[in-house]
Design an enzyme around this catalytic site. Sequence first.
Site, PDB file in Angstrom:
ATOM      1  N   ASP A  33       0.767  -1.108  -0.156  1.00 27.30           N
ATOM      2  CA  ASP A  33       0.056   0.095  -0.092  1.00 27.30           C
ATOM      3  C   ASP A  33       0.847   1.066  -0.028  1.00 27.30           C
ATOM      4  OD1 ASP A  33      -1.617   2.283   0.715  1.00 27.30           O
ATOM      5  OD2 ASP A  33      -3.220   0.886   1.637  1.00 27.30           O
ATOM      6  N   THR A  45      -8.207  -2.498  -2.553  1.00 23.54           N
ATOM      7  CA  THR A  45      -7.671  -1.294  -3.033  1.00 23.54           C
ATOM      8  C   THR A  45      -8.759  -0.848  -4.012  1.00 23.54           C
ATOM      9  OG1 THR A  45      -5.813  -0.155  -4.011  1.00 23.54           O
ATOM     10  CG2 THR A  45      -6.686  -2.199  -4.850  1.00 23.54           C
ATOM     11  N   CYS A 100     -12.624  -9.202  -2.973  1.00 21.54           N
ATOM     12  CA  CYS A 100     -13.825  -8.722  -2.561  1.00 21.54           C
ATOM     13  C   CYS A 100     -13.815  -7.167  -2.506  1.00 21.54           C
ATOM     14  CB  CYS A 100     -13.911  -9.190  -0.827  1.00 21.54           C
ATOM     15  SG  CYS A 100     -14.263 -10.969  -0.802  1.00 21.54           S
ATOM     16  N   ALA A 101     -12.988  -6.720  -3.196  1.00 20.29           N
ATOM     17  CA  ALA A 101     -12.742  -5.131  -3.370  1.00 20.29           C
ATOM     18  C   ALA A 101     -13.787  -4.473  -4.582  1.00 20.29           C
ATOM     19  CB  ALA A 101     -11.451  -4.824  -3.519  1.00 20.29           C
ATOM     20  N   ASP A 110     -15.862 -12.014  -5.059  1.00 23.81           N
ATOM     21  CA  ASP A 110     -17.103 -11.416  -4.812  1.00 23.81           C
ATOM     22  C   ASP A 110     -17.649 -10.408  -5.973  1.00 23.81           C
ATOM     23  OD1 ASP A 110     -19.471 -11.165  -3.207  1.00 23.81           O
ATOM     24  OD2 ASP A 110     -18.274  -9.260  -2.398  1.00 23.81           O
ATOM     25  N   GLU A 157     -20.866  -5.857 -13.775  1.00 23.42           N
ATOM     26  CA  GLU A 157     -21.969  -6.548 -12.784  1.00 23.42           C
ATOM     27  C   GLU A 157     -23.519  -5.853 -13.219  1.00 23.42           C
ATOM     28  OE1 GLU A 157     -20.704  -5.678  -8.649  1.00 23.42           O
ATOM     29  OE2 GLU A 157     -18.947  -6.973  -8.746  1.00 23.42           O
ATOM     30  N   HIS A 211     -21.296  -9.965  -5.239  1.00 25.17           N
ATOM     31  CA  HIS A 211     -21.118  -8.757  -4.380  1.00 25.17           C
ATOM     32  C   HIS A 211     -21.729  -8.739  -3.103  1.00 25.17           C
ATOM     33  CE1 HIS A 211     -19.720  -4.411  -5.553  1.00 25.17           C
ATOM     34  NE2 HIS A 211     -19.507  -4.794  -4.481  1.00 25.17           N
ATOM     35  N   LEU A 212     -21.150  -9.936  -2.159  1.00 27.88           N
ATOM     36  CA  LEU A 212     -21.946  -9.957  -0.882  1.00 27.88           C
ATOM     37  C   LEU A 212     -21.270  -9.251  -0.007  1.00 27.88           C
ATOM     38  CD1 LEU A 212     -23.123 -13.405  -1.164  1.00 27.88           C
ATOM     39  CD2 LEU A 212     -24.507 -11.440  -1.609  1.00 27.88           C
ATOM     40  N   GLY A 213     -20.147  -8.606  -0.289  1.00 28.48           N
ATOM     41  CA  GLY A 213     -18.989  -8.079   0.767  1.00 28.48           C
ATOM     42  C   GLY A 213     -19.800  -7.397   1.861  1.00 28.48           C
ATOM     43  N   ALA A 214     -20.692  -6.432   1.624  1.00 25.10           N
ATOM     44  CA  ALA A 214     -21.457  -5.591   2.533  1.00 25.10           C
ATOM     45  C   ALA A 214     -22.760  -6.075   2.798  1.00 25.10           C
ATOM     46  CB  ALA A 214     -21.533  -4.136   1.940  1.00 25.10           C
TER      47      ALA A 214
END
Length: 525
Positions: A170, A202, A229-230, A255, A260, A278-281
């Site tokens: 980073d 990122t 998962c970003a 994810d 999409e 896209h289940l991350g959140a």
Amino acid sequence: MPKVLISDKMSPRAAEIFRERGIEVDEKTGLDKEELAAIIGDYDGLAVRSSTKATAKILEAATNLKVIGRAGIGIDNIDLAAATNHGVVVMNTPFGNSITTAEHAIAMLFALARQIPAADVSTQAGKWEKSRFMGVELAGKTLGVVGCGNIGSIVADRAQGLKMRVLAFDPYLSPERAQEIGVTKVELDDLLRRADFISLHTPLTDKTRNIIGERAFGLMKLGVRLINCARGGLVDEAALKVALDTGKVAGAALDVFATEPAKESPLFGHPNLVATPHLGASTSEAQVNVAIQVAEQMADFLLTGGVTNALNMPSMTAEEAPRLKPYMALARQIGGFAGQLTRSGIRAVSIEYEGHVAGLNTKPLTAVVLEGLLKPNLESVNMVNAPVIARERDIDVSEVLHEREGDYHTLIRLTVTTETQTRTVAGTLFANRAPRIVEVHGVPLEAELSDHMLYIINDDRPGFVGALGAALGKYDLNIATFNLGRSVKGGYAVALIAVDQPIEQEVLDAVAGLDYVQQVTHLSF
């Protein structure tokens, strides 16, 4: 009353918070771009998740829009540059779903290591393929975290709890922060070569798009496992397909996808792919958290001027906003004063904060100074886009802080260097609330600014004030205040004169024709 549109599905708590704060709110989800463009001009705020696309065309139609709030982290669906150019603040909620997304990444880590999704399908189909699903332990393995901000640092913490070694790439991670969270900071190529598992955290930018592509796969260990998962677009999906087919990548857990919703993909059906939509959140806690945060942030901005988690202007908390309000007024007047006198291209701007103001949050004040400075000569300038406009015009902007007190308890001094000259103007607050100009072009004076003012530079000679009064009287202009200062005896003098009526061009011509006058300008505040 401010008016907000919620255009994506989110927790009902968001609308409740807006209404509790006295803000009118409409919930209209599923709008297409034409429908959104047709109504967006009626709103001061727009609250979105990932479905609504705040494009340049939408922002062009959003004539009253002041703020866009993204309930989540990524702003791929918001044209940040266009929003900034239109003076619209863009906020996100970087902390509301950090834990949820990090936990999903850890779940994907386990799923890859133990082939859980494929084993589940096989077992429920009546098979008992125990020997087929030989997994690997996480303990003792090396996890490479690409992006070690809010979410990446949580993933690193959880991985260390699993006794994994953690490498982090980073550019914004300081050595001190790396040591604090227990990771080893490395360059990207080193991480790719050494990691057994790689997890991406990122943002998607021009620099990070396809950061994991053919070259990156070539550097990785044989049998590496990849988690994303970003953001879709960080991974070159075609290159990943090749790496999975050849066995270079033993497994990938995605994810997010470049397009999409991902209804089809060359990766789908691969035995070594784990995919989620896209289940991350997507936890009940996270959805409530981000809805609450975006509503509170937008309400603070619309009602008090507080700016939290903004991506295109300095932050200013709701608590700071009332304290900074009189300084904002002073900063705008100082900038506007210099801007109305500027006739040639600006090369450099220096803003000095002295005394009490030097201990405050000066970033918003600098933005307001620039707004006032540029507004007389440019349309659609505000504190959001003024710093960007200054950079685009190669104007060098600097801040200088002097916490010591000088002649005044607090002072802001602006120095503007143009193609032809350097001009200074300074101001203070009387009783901590009333803006006053106290210095112009190195000449001390004290003036309250008003709607109709004359700014005059003249030779310091006897009889000038009388001649000026007679000239203004000829045009029935009543003097409200008269503020005068001079450089040295017999040098030049600066006058700031407030009058009760609008100043016509013939008045300016008459004053310019008086003996000893070097410059006369009409100012309005």
